[in-house]
Design a protein around this motif. Structure first.
Motif, mmCIF file in Angstrom:
data_model
loop_
_atom_site.group_PDB
_atom_site.id
_atom_site.type_symbol
_atom_site.label_atom_id
_atom_site.label_comp_id
_atom_site.label_asym_id
_atom_site.label_seq_id
_atom_site.Cartn_x
_atom_site.Cartn_y
_atom_site.Cartn_z
ATOM 1 N N MET A 75 58.051 57.028 25.061
ATOM 2 C CA MET A 75 58.376 57.798 26.259
ATOM 3 C C MET A 75 57.149 58.539 26.783
ATOM 4 O O MET A 75 56.909 58.612 27.991
ATOM 5 C CB MET A 75 59.505 58.783 25.953
ATOM 6 N N MET A 76 56.366 59.102 25.860
ATOM 7 C CA MET A 76 55.143 59.801 26.273
ATOM 8 C C MET A 76 54.175 58.851 26.969
ATOM 9 O O MET A 76 53.589 59.193 28.002
ATOM 10 C CB MET A 76 54.458 60.432 25.056
ATOM 11 N N LYS A 77 53.984 57.678 26.387
ATOM 12 C CA LYS A 77 53.047 56.718 26.973
ATOM 13 C C LYS A 77 53.463 56.356 28.397
ATOM 14 O O LYS A 77 52.629 56.206 29.292
ATOM 15 C CB LYS A 77 52.959 55.464 26.113
ATOM 16 N N ASN A 132 53.973 60.421 30.475
ATOM 17 C CA ASN A 132 53.018 61.531 30.390
ATOM 18 C C ASN A 132 51.647 61.176 30.940
ATOM 19 O O ASN A 132 50.635 61.690 30.475
ATOM 20 C CB ASN A 132 52.876 61.996 28.932
ATOM 21 N N GLN A 133 51.584 60.317 31.908
ATOM 22 C CA GLN A 133 50.297 59.939 32.492
ATOM 23 C C GLN A 133 49.716 61.060 33.346
ATOM 24 O O GLN A 133 48.494 61.240 33.403
ATOM 25 C CB GLN A 133 50.460 58.660 33.319
ATOM 26 N N SER A 167 45.914 57.093 26.256
ATOM 27 C CA SER A 167 45.679 57.815 27.527
ATOM 28 C C SER A 167 46.940 58.474 28.082
ATOM 29 O O SER A 167 47.331 58.245 29.230
ATOM 30 C CB SER A 167 45.081 56.870 28.578
ATOM 31 N N PHE A 168 47.597 59.294 27.261
ATOM 32 C CA PHE A 168 48.700 60.097 27.779
ATOM 33 C C PHE A 168 48.544 61.541 27.316
ATOM 34 O O PHE A 168 47.856 61.839 26.340
ATOM 35 C CB PHE A 168 50.064 59.530 27.377
ATOM 36 N N SER A 169 49.169 62.451 28.061
ATOM 37 C CA SER A 169 49.148 63.863 27.710
ATOM 38 C C SER A 169 50.103 64.123 26.551
ATOM 39 O O SER A 169 51.158 63.478 26.448
ATOM 40 C CB SER A 169 49.548 64.720 28.913
ATOM 41 N N LEU A 170 49.740 65.076 25.712
ATOM 42 C CA LEU A 170 50.534 65.373 24.525
ATOM 43 C C LEU A 170 51.142 66.764 24.620
ATOM 44 O O LEU A 170 50.434 67.760 24.766
ATOM 45 C CB LEU A 170 49.662 65.278 23.269
ATOM 46 N N ARG A 197 45.601 68.254 29.358
ATOM 47 C CA ARG A 197 45.944 67.111 28.512
ATOM 48 C C ARG A 197 46.868 67.507 27.363
ATOM 49 O O ARG A 197 47.659 66.702 26.881
ATOM 50 C CB ARG A 197 44.671 66.483 27.951
ATOM 51 N N TYR A 198 46.769 68.761 26.907
ATOM 52 C CA TYR A 198 47.542 69.223 25.746
ATOM 53 C C TYR A 198 48.324 70.481 26.098
ATOM 54 O O TYR A 198 47.820 71.366 26.782
ATOM 55 C CB TYR A 198 46.599 69.524 24.565
#
Length: 476
Positions: free
Chosen positions: A278-280, A283-284, A315-318, A372-373
């Motif tokens: 789901m993040m991938k 979370n772009q 390359s996604f935000s965490l 990003r975090y």
């Protein structure tokens, strides 16, 4: 012990063995993490005002009735006997009083302390009062399942409707400038399947093929993908569950941040696998889907580092929800029954070190790249809260910037929540809502899982009592 190898098919060549240990906290640079692409935030932020959490004045915003109710509820919650048997006692009371009588008994007392309400009007009234205090709601639909509690595909579809309604309420009401909600994956996907997927990942480890994040994303979007190791009926249910999760994420992206809860170690690897997919996908352009890390687990540091590396690689935000954990008794009992190593840290001190170490890793990353975090410091522990505030100041992390926020349960730890809010930090309260019948199983489970926290609220009781005595002119 079930290890969380689910991410390692993609990461085993990227991580060094040293990163997979649970040693004392080290700086981000020592962990070998790649540098953030954006420049660091400006340093020199003023140190926070001394956070002592000792002032009973934090409760002056509460009515006399609210003070008395909180004291009464906390006194009951401090009894181990009552907490351990609260489910049975409530079941007996319900059978004697009937559904209506039982609801009338609980509504002004335990229910009102920990639940926002049943109707949207009741919820709005509670949330508006919370907003006036500088607190933000993080709505939680009180739906979850454990092994043996599955109720079929139609029930999961009903749960999806409830989750989408939660997204709508969180977004459409002006309760928070940055709304959040909680999600339990086992409300949309059977625990039995999550356990089987975890077992497959554990047995086949790095050699497992066909479980890449992109495969899950394609299944979320409706492709009839079959995953290896699952029977056809299990594949069918898994695809339905992934589509349900996709629907929640699609409805919430760019509107509401969805914080996925962690559960038991026997299903967490499967939950994390799905959450990372789901993040991938979502979370772009920011952290809209977050995962939870339980720092009472010995492997929590390793899991967090793996997630950080994966977010960089893919390359996604965490987004990280950092908790201590709430399933200690059951986890240890299961480990003993299965003759495997205890997954929980051996002492409270070790858990604190784990929590503060993971917290420091995230704060250092946020200081370099706050877009990003993101992290919610979800704890009732005053030492960790104070440590987070001090590190934020040292690293130049803006307390109002949104990359770091704090979280506590509704009806608990208000002396910490209100003090933080008064100092300008972003503070969320986990807010369950629904009818007495809907929320009762949730409340019972939370009470039993958080018995250690409930037994340790003597300070909050002392502060409440001091404020109550002041109101009544009894001194203090």
């Amino acid at each position: 012990m079930i290890r969380s190898h689910l991410l390692r098919p993609s990461l085993h060549h990227f991580l060094s063995p040293r990163l997979l240990g649970t040693a004392a906290p080290r700086g981000v640079a020592e962990e070998g993490l790649p540098p953030a692409p954006l420049p660091a935030q400006p340093r020199g932020a003023p140190l926070p005002d001394l956070l002592t959490f000792e002032d009973p004045g934090a409760f002056r915003v509460k009515s006399l009735a609210e003070l008395a109710r909180a004291l009464g509820v906390f006194r009951l919650c401090s009894s181990t006997l009552l907490v351990n048997n609260c489910g049975k006692l409530m079941s007996i009371a319900r059978s004697i009083l009937g559904k209506r009588g039982f609801a009338l008994l609980l509504r002004p007392f335990v229910y009102a302390q920990f639940v926002a309400g049943e109707t949207e009007g009741e919820i709005s009234q509670s949330m508006e009062k919370m907003s006036a205090l500088g607190l933000r709601p993080m709505l939680a639909v009180p739906i979850e399942e454990d092994l043996g509690e599955g109720t079929g595909e139609l029930r999961y579809d009903d749960n999806l409707t409830a989750m989408l309604e939660c997204v709508r309420m969180s977004h459409s009401n002006a309760w928070s400038p940055d709304p959040m909600m909680q999600l339990k994956i086992t409300a949309l996907l059977s625990p039995e399947l999550c356990v089987k997927i975890t077992s497959l990942l554990q047995l086949q480890g790095w050699e497992l093929q066909g479980w890449e994040l992109q495969q899950l994303i394609r299944a979320m979007e409706g492709e009839p993908i079959s995953f290896p190791g699952l029977e056809e009926r299990e594949n069918a249910h898994f695809r339905c569950g992934l589509r349900r999760l996709n629907a929640v994420a699609e409805a919430s992206v760019n509107r509401v941040r969805v914080l996925v809860d962690a559960e038991y170690t026997y299903m967490n690897p499967a939950l994390s696998l799905v959450t990372m997919a789901m993040m991938k996908k979502f979370n772009q352009d920011g952290a809209w889907v977050w995962n939870t890390y339980q720092c009472y687990l010995k492997e929590s540091r390793s899991l967090l580092l793996e997630a950080i590396h994966l977010s960089v690689r893919e390359s996604f935000s965490l987004g990280v929800k950092l908790v201590r954990g709430a399933y200690m008794d059951k986890e240890r009992k299961l480990a003993n029954q299965e003759a495997r190593a205890d997954p929980i840290h051996q002492s409270w001190e070790h858990t604190n070190n784990s929590y503060n170490g993971c917290l420091n890793i995230m704060l250092e990353l946020i200081s370099q790249n706050p877009w990003r975090y993101r992290i919610i410091v979800a704890t009732h522990n005053e030492v960790s809260v104070r440590y987070a505030a001090e590190r934020m100041a040292e690293l130049g992390v803006d307390r109002e910037g949104g990359s770091v926020c704090f979280g506590q349960l509704l009806g608990m730890c208000d002396h910490v929540s209100l003090t933080l809010a008064q100092q300008g930090y972003s503070v969320y309260k986990s807010v369950p809502y629904g009818s007495v019948d809907d929320t009762l199983p949730y409340l019972v489970r939370r009470a039993q899982e958080n018995r250690t926290v409930l037994q340790g609220i003597r300070k909050e009781r002392t502060l409440l009592r001091a404020e109550l005595h002041r109101r009544l002119g009894l001194g203090g």
